[in-house]
Design an enzyme around this catalytic site. Sequence first.
Site, PDB file in Angstrom:
ATOM      1  N   ARG A  65       0.829  -1.217   0.000  1.00 26.07           N
ATOM      2  CA  ARG A  65       0.000   0.000   0.000  1.00 26.07           C
ATOM      3  C   ARG A  65       0.857   1.258   0.000  1.00 26.07           C
ATOM      4  NH1 ARG A  65      -5.309  -0.404   2.415  1.00 26.07           N
ATOM      5  NH2 ARG A  65      -6.139  -2.330   1.587  1.00 26.07           N
TER       6      ARG A  65
ATOM      7  N   ARG B  98      -3.866   6.672   0.964  1.00 29.39           N
ATOM      8  CA  ARG B  98      -4.441   7.906   1.502  1.00 29.39           C
ATOM      9  C   ARG B  98      -3.501   8.690   2.410  1.00 29.39           C
ATOM     10  NH1 ARG B  98     -10.046   5.721   3.576  1.00 29.39           N
ATOM     11  NH2 ARG B  98      -8.790   3.844   3.442  1.00 29.39           N
TER      12      ARG B  98
ATOM     13  N   ARG C  34      -7.923  11.350  -5.336  1.00 27.94           N
ATOM     14  CA  ARG C  34      -9.025  10.556  -4.816  1.00 27.94           C
ATOM     15  C   ARG C  34     -10.237  11.416  -4.463  1.00 27.94           C
ATOM     16  NH1 ARG C  34     -12.385   8.037  -3.046  1.00 27.94           N
ATOM     17  NH2 ARG C  34     -12.309   6.384  -1.509  1.00 27.94           N
TER      18      ARG C  34
ATOM     19  N   ASP D 194      -6.663  -3.241  -7.068  1.00 30.78           N
ATOM     20  CA  ASP D 194      -7.189  -3.891  -5.882  1.00 30.78           C
ATOM     21  C   ASP D 194      -7.447  -5.355  -6.196  1.00 30.78           C
ATOM     22  OD1 ASP D 194      -8.166  -3.142  -3.062  1.00 30.78           O
ATOM     23  OD2 ASP D 194      -9.702  -4.476  -3.810  1.00 30.78           O
TER      24      ASP D 194
ATOM     25  N   TYR E 221     -14.171 -12.904   0.589  1.00 33.14           N
ATOM     26  CA  TYR E 221     -14.949 -11.689   0.290  1.00 33.14           C
ATOM     27  C   TYR E 221     -16.239 -12.034  -0.442  1.00 33.14           C
ATOM     28  CZ  TYR E 221     -11.533  -8.227   1.838  1.00 33.14           C
ATOM     29  OH  TYR E 221     -10.718  -7.438   2.602  1.00 33.14           O
TER      30      TYR E 221
HETATM   31  O1  CP3 Z   1       0.167  -2.121  -2.291  1.00 31.63           O
HETATM   32  C1  CP3 Z   1      -0.142  -1.221  -3.107  1.00 31.63           C
HETATM   33  O2  CP3 Z   1       0.303  -0.058  -3.031  1.00 31.63           O
HETATM   34  C2  CP3 Z   1      -1.015  -1.586  -4.291  1.00 31.63           C
HETATM   35  C3  CP3 Z   1      -2.374  -1.309  -4.109  1.00 31.63           C
HETATM   36  C4  CP3 Z   1      -3.258  -2.251  -3.344  1.00 31.63           C
HETATM   37  C5  CP3 Z   1      -4.496  -1.816  -2.836  1.00 31.63           C
HETATM   38  N1  CP3 Z   1      -5.157  -2.894  -2.350  1.00 31.63           N
HETATM   39  C6  CP3 Z   1      -4.959  -0.441  -2.883  1.00 31.63           C
HETATM   40  C7  CP3 Z   1      -6.094  -0.055  -2.046  1.00 31.63           C
HETATM   41  C8  CP3 Z   1      -3.158  -3.610  -3.086  1.00 31.63           C
HETATM   42  C9  CP3 Z   1      -2.014  -4.535  -3.360  1.00 31.63           C
HETATM   43  C10 CP3 Z   1      -4.369  -4.005  -2.477  1.00 31.63           C
HETATM   44  C11 CP3 Z   1      -4.662  -5.392  -2.111  1.00 31.63           C
HETATM   45  C12 CP3 Z   1      -5.820  -5.657  -1.273  1.00 31.63           C
HETATM   46  N2  CP3 Z   1      -7.078  -5.130  -1.376  1.00 31.63           N
HETATM   47  C13 CP3 Z   1      -5.836  -6.598  -0.252  1.00 31.63           C
HETATM   48  C14 CP3 Z   1      -4.684  -7.458   0.127  1.00 31.63           C
HETATM   49  C15 CP3 Z   1      -3.698  -6.721   0.941  1.00 31.63           C
HETATM   50  C16 CP3 Z   1      -4.162  -6.445   2.331  1.00 31.63           C
HETATM   51  O3  CP3 Z   1      -4.244  -5.267   2.686  1.00 31.63           O
HETATM   52  O4  CP3 Z   1      -4.377  -7.431   3.037  1.00 31.63           O
HETATM   53  C17 CP3 Z   1      -7.117  -6.609   0.309  1.00 31.63           C
HETATM   54  C18 CP3 Z   1      -7.592  -7.447   1.453  1.00 31.63           C
HETATM   55  C19 CP3 Z   1      -7.902  -5.698  -0.429  1.00 31.63           C
HETATM   56  C20 CP3 Z   1      -9.333  -5.379  -0.257  1.00 31.63           C
HETATM   57  C21 CP3 Z   1      -9.470  -3.998   0.146  1.00 31.63           C
HETATM   58  N3  CP3 Z   1      -9.440  -2.930  -0.729  1.00 31.63           N
HETATM   59  C22 CP3 Z   1      -9.548  -3.491   1.465  1.00 31.63           C
HETATM   60  C23 CP3 Z   1      -9.624  -4.314   2.736  1.00 31.63           C
HETATM   61  C24 CP3 Z   1      -9.562  -2.097   1.355  1.00 31.63           C
HETATM   62  C25 CP3 Z   1      -9.495  -1.137   2.485  1.00 31.63           C
HETATM   63  C26 CP3 Z   1     -10.660  -0.277   2.649  1.00 31.63           C
HETATM   64  C27 CP3 Z   1     -10.263   0.970   3.419  1.00 31.63           C
HETATM   65  O5  CP3 Z   1     -11.212   1.691   3.728  1.00 31.63           O
HETATM   66  O6  CP3 Z   1      -9.081   1.193   3.683  1.00 31.63           O
HETATM   67  C28 CP3 Z   1      -9.501  -1.776  -0.021  1.00 31.63           C
HETATM   68  C29 CP3 Z   1      -9.454  -0.433  -0.617  1.00 31.63           C
HETATM   69  C30 CP3 Z   1      -8.087   0.001  -1.038  1.00 31.63           C
HETATM   70  N4  CP3 Z   1      -7.235  -0.765  -1.784  1.00 31.63           N
HETATM   71  C31 CP3 Z   1      -7.477   1.256  -0.790  1.00 31.63           C
HETATM   72  C32 CP3 Z   1      -6.236   1.236  -1.437  1.00 31.63           C
HETATM   73  C33 CP3 Z   1      -5.225   2.352  -1.532  1.00 31.63           C
HETATM   74  C34 CP3 Z   1      -8.070   2.434  -0.036  1.00 31.63           C
HETATM   75  C35 CP3 Z   1      -9.001   3.124  -0.995  1.00 31.63           C
HETATM   76  C36 CP3 Z   1      -9.241   4.568  -0.724  1.00 31.63           C
HETATM   77  O7  CP3 Z   1     -10.169   4.856   0.035  1.00 31.63           O
HETATM   78  O8  CP3 Z   1      -8.566   5.434  -1.316  1.00 31.63           O
END
Ligand code: CP3
Length: 648
Positions: A330, A334, A343, A379, A456
Site C-alpha cells: 500500500r 491515503r 481521490r 485492488d 470476500y
Molecule cells: O500495495 C499497493 O500499493 C497496491 C495497491 C493495493 C491496494 N489494495 C490499494 C487499495 C493492493 C495490493 C491491495 C490489495 C488488497 N485489497 C488486499 C490485500 C492486501 C491487504 O491489505 O491485506 C485486500 C484485502 C484488499 C481489499 C481492500 N481494498 C480493502 C480491505 C480495502 C481497504 C478499505 C479501506 O477503507 O481502507 C480496499 C481499498 C483500497 N485498496 C485502498 C487502497 C489504496 C483504499 C481506498 C481509498 O479509500 O482510497
Amino acid sequence: MADLEGLRVTCFESRMASEMIGLVERMGGSARSAPAMRELPAPVGPNTRAFAEQLIAGQFDIVVFLTGVGAGALMSLIEPYYPRPTVIEALSKTVSVVRGPKPLAVLRGWHVKPTLQAGEPNTWREVLEVLVKAGPLTGKRIAIQEYGEPNLALVEALEAHGAEVAPVPVYTWALPEDLEPLREAIRALCDGRTEVVAFTSAQQARNVLQVAADMGVENGLREALKGTVIGSIGPTASAALRQLGLGVDFEPDRTRMGHLVRGLARSATTLLRRKRASLEVGIDTSRAGRLELIWPADECGATTDPLHDSAFLRACRREKTEYTPIWLMRQAGRYQRAYREIRSKVSFLEMCKRPDLAAEVTVMAVEQLGVDAAIIFSDILLIVEPMGVGLSYQEGHGPMMARPVRTSQDVDNLPGIEPVESLACVFEAIRMARRALHPAVPLIGFCGAPFTIASYLIEGRSSRDFRQTKTFMYRDPGAWYALMDRLVCDHAKYLNAQIDAGVQAVQLFDSWVGCLNEADYREFVMPHMHALIHAIKPGVPIIHFGTNTATILKAIKQAGGDVIGLDWRVDLAEAWQELGHDVAVQGNFDPVVLFATPARIRKQAQVILDQAAGRPGHIFNLGHGILPDTPVDHVIALVDGVHDLSRR
Ligand code: CP3
C-alpha cells in the site's frame, strides 16, 4: 545523490528568505535569494470592516483562523477602528477555529481559548473535519481569515455543507521595493546559470513572470524554465504555476519550506536530467507530467539488464545485494496528499479503472519514497466485479458485495469472466507505469489468493471470524472446491496477462488465510495455491503473502513461491529458520511503528535487519499495508534508514 551539491537554487521567498537560503545551503546547494513580492496590509476595505462590525454584533457563528501571521495582521488592521478588548470579547463569544499551532499561539496571546483546533497535517481538510464533527453547518455564518490566495476548496466544501461563508482578506501583494536581485535571478535563469527554482507562494510566480515581461525576457524565461527543476511549496502555488503555463516538477507532501528543500535535495538531480533529456527529444516539459518525462539513456547504470540486476529482483533470487531492498505494501494510498487530491475527485474504483491515474500514483509512490520496487495500483477485488456480485467500496467500511455467494447454486450461477478483457484497464496501467518508471525499478503485479477472494465473495465484506466462509467450506466441500478451481483459473490468466503487460514479479495476497488451522489449510487451500502458483509463467518471481500465518508457514512454503511474506507478529529470524533458507522472505515491520518517532523507527528497522543477518534473500517490507494517516516523513525515514543501515 540525496543533496543539492553542485546545483544553483533560486528562492523567491521574501519574509522567510534567510531561512530558505539556510535550508538550501545546509543541503549543499548554492542558493540565490530573489524575493519576488512584498506583503502589504490590505487596506481596511469593506470586507475587513464588515467583518469587525458583524463580529462585534454577534452575527458570525464561527470564525476560522488559518495562519498565525494572518490572525495577527487581521487584529492590527481592525484595531485602529475597534478597541482590541471589544474584538476579543466578541471572539470569545463566537466559535473560533484555529488551523494548527501558529494561530493557536496568537489567540492565546489575546487570552482567547479557541473552541476547536484542526490538527495535523494542517490542511483545509482538517479544518473542515473538526467543523463537521462539531455539528451541522447548515445556515451557519462562517468568517475565514485568509492569507494570500483565497482557499476556494475550503469555501466550497463549507458551502456544500450549507454554511454561508465570508472570506476576510488580510494582505495584498506588491512587487519588492528593490527589484534588482529578482532581475539578476531572471537573467541568471535565462543564461542557464540556474538548475533549480523554489516557489513558496502563488503570487511569486505571477510576479516573476511580470518582472520578466517588463524586462522583455518573458519568453526567454519560459524557455529556460523548461530545462530547470521547478519546486512548488504546495497545491495553491502549484495550481498558479500550472495556470501560468509553468510545469511543476516537485511538490512536497506537506506545505513547509523544510519539506520542499529536503524533497528537492532528494529528487532535483534526477529530475534535472530527466527534464533535459525530455526537452532534447522535443517533449514540452512545461506540460509533461510524471508519466511523460523520459529517462536519460545512461540513467540505468553499468548493467545491460538493469531490471534483472536490481536489488529487489536479486533478493527474490536470493542473490547478494549491496543493501537490503525495500518496498511497502500500500505504498500508494491515503497517507499521501497527492493521492488524496486525486481521490477527492474520483471514487476508488474509478481510480483503479483509469490507467493514467493508477499509473500516476504507482510511479509517484516510488519517486516520493525512494523504494526499490513499484507495485501497480489496483485492488484484489477488481476481478470479481464482472461476476455480478455488486462490488462497491464504502467509506470507512472497505469493500462490500451486495449479492454475496452463499450456496452451491450461487457458485454455479457465477457468470464466467474473461480477465484478459475485463481487466484491460490494469494491463494498460501496467504498460503506462512501466514506461514511466526508472529503467532499473521493477514493477510488481498482484492478485488476491483464491481463499481471500472467496472469503470476500462469501462474507460479502471483511470479517473478523470468517464464519460464513468456513461454514461454507466445511458444509459443502464440493461447492468450495468448484469455487476455488474457478478462482485459480481466472487468477492464473489474470497474472499471466499482467506479466505480458510488463511486470517483473507478482505477489499473491492471501491476507486472511491465517484464520485457518494447518490441517484445514492443507485440505481446503494448499492444493489450489499450488495449482495457481504452478500456472504462472516461469521466470517471474512469486511473492506469497499472508497475515497471521505463524502456525502455517511450512504449509505456505510447500504451496509454493520464491519469496514468503511475513507479518509483524513473527520473529523474522525464527520464521526464516523454520521455512528454511532455501526460500527468500519479505517483511516484516509493524506498520503501526511508523507512527512512532523516526529514532524508534530506525531502531526497529535495525532489529529486523539483525534478524535477517545480511543473508541474501531478504526483502524489507511492512508486515501488512501502510495505514491511512501514517506520516509520510516517517515512511521516508524508514526507507532511508533501511538503505543506510543495511549497506554492505
Ligand atoms: O500495495 C499497493 O500499493 C497496491 C495497491 C493495493 C491496494 N489494495 C490499494 C487499495 C493492493 C495490493 C491491495 C490489495 C488488497 N485489497 C488486499 C490485500 C492486501 C491487504 O491489505 O491485506 C485486500 C484485502 C484488499 C481489499 C481492500 N481494498 C480493502 C480491505 C480495502 C481497504 C478499505 C479501506 O477503507 O481502507 C480496499 C481499498 C483500497 N485498496 C485502498 C487502497 C489504496 C483504499 C481506498 C481509498 O479509500 O482510497
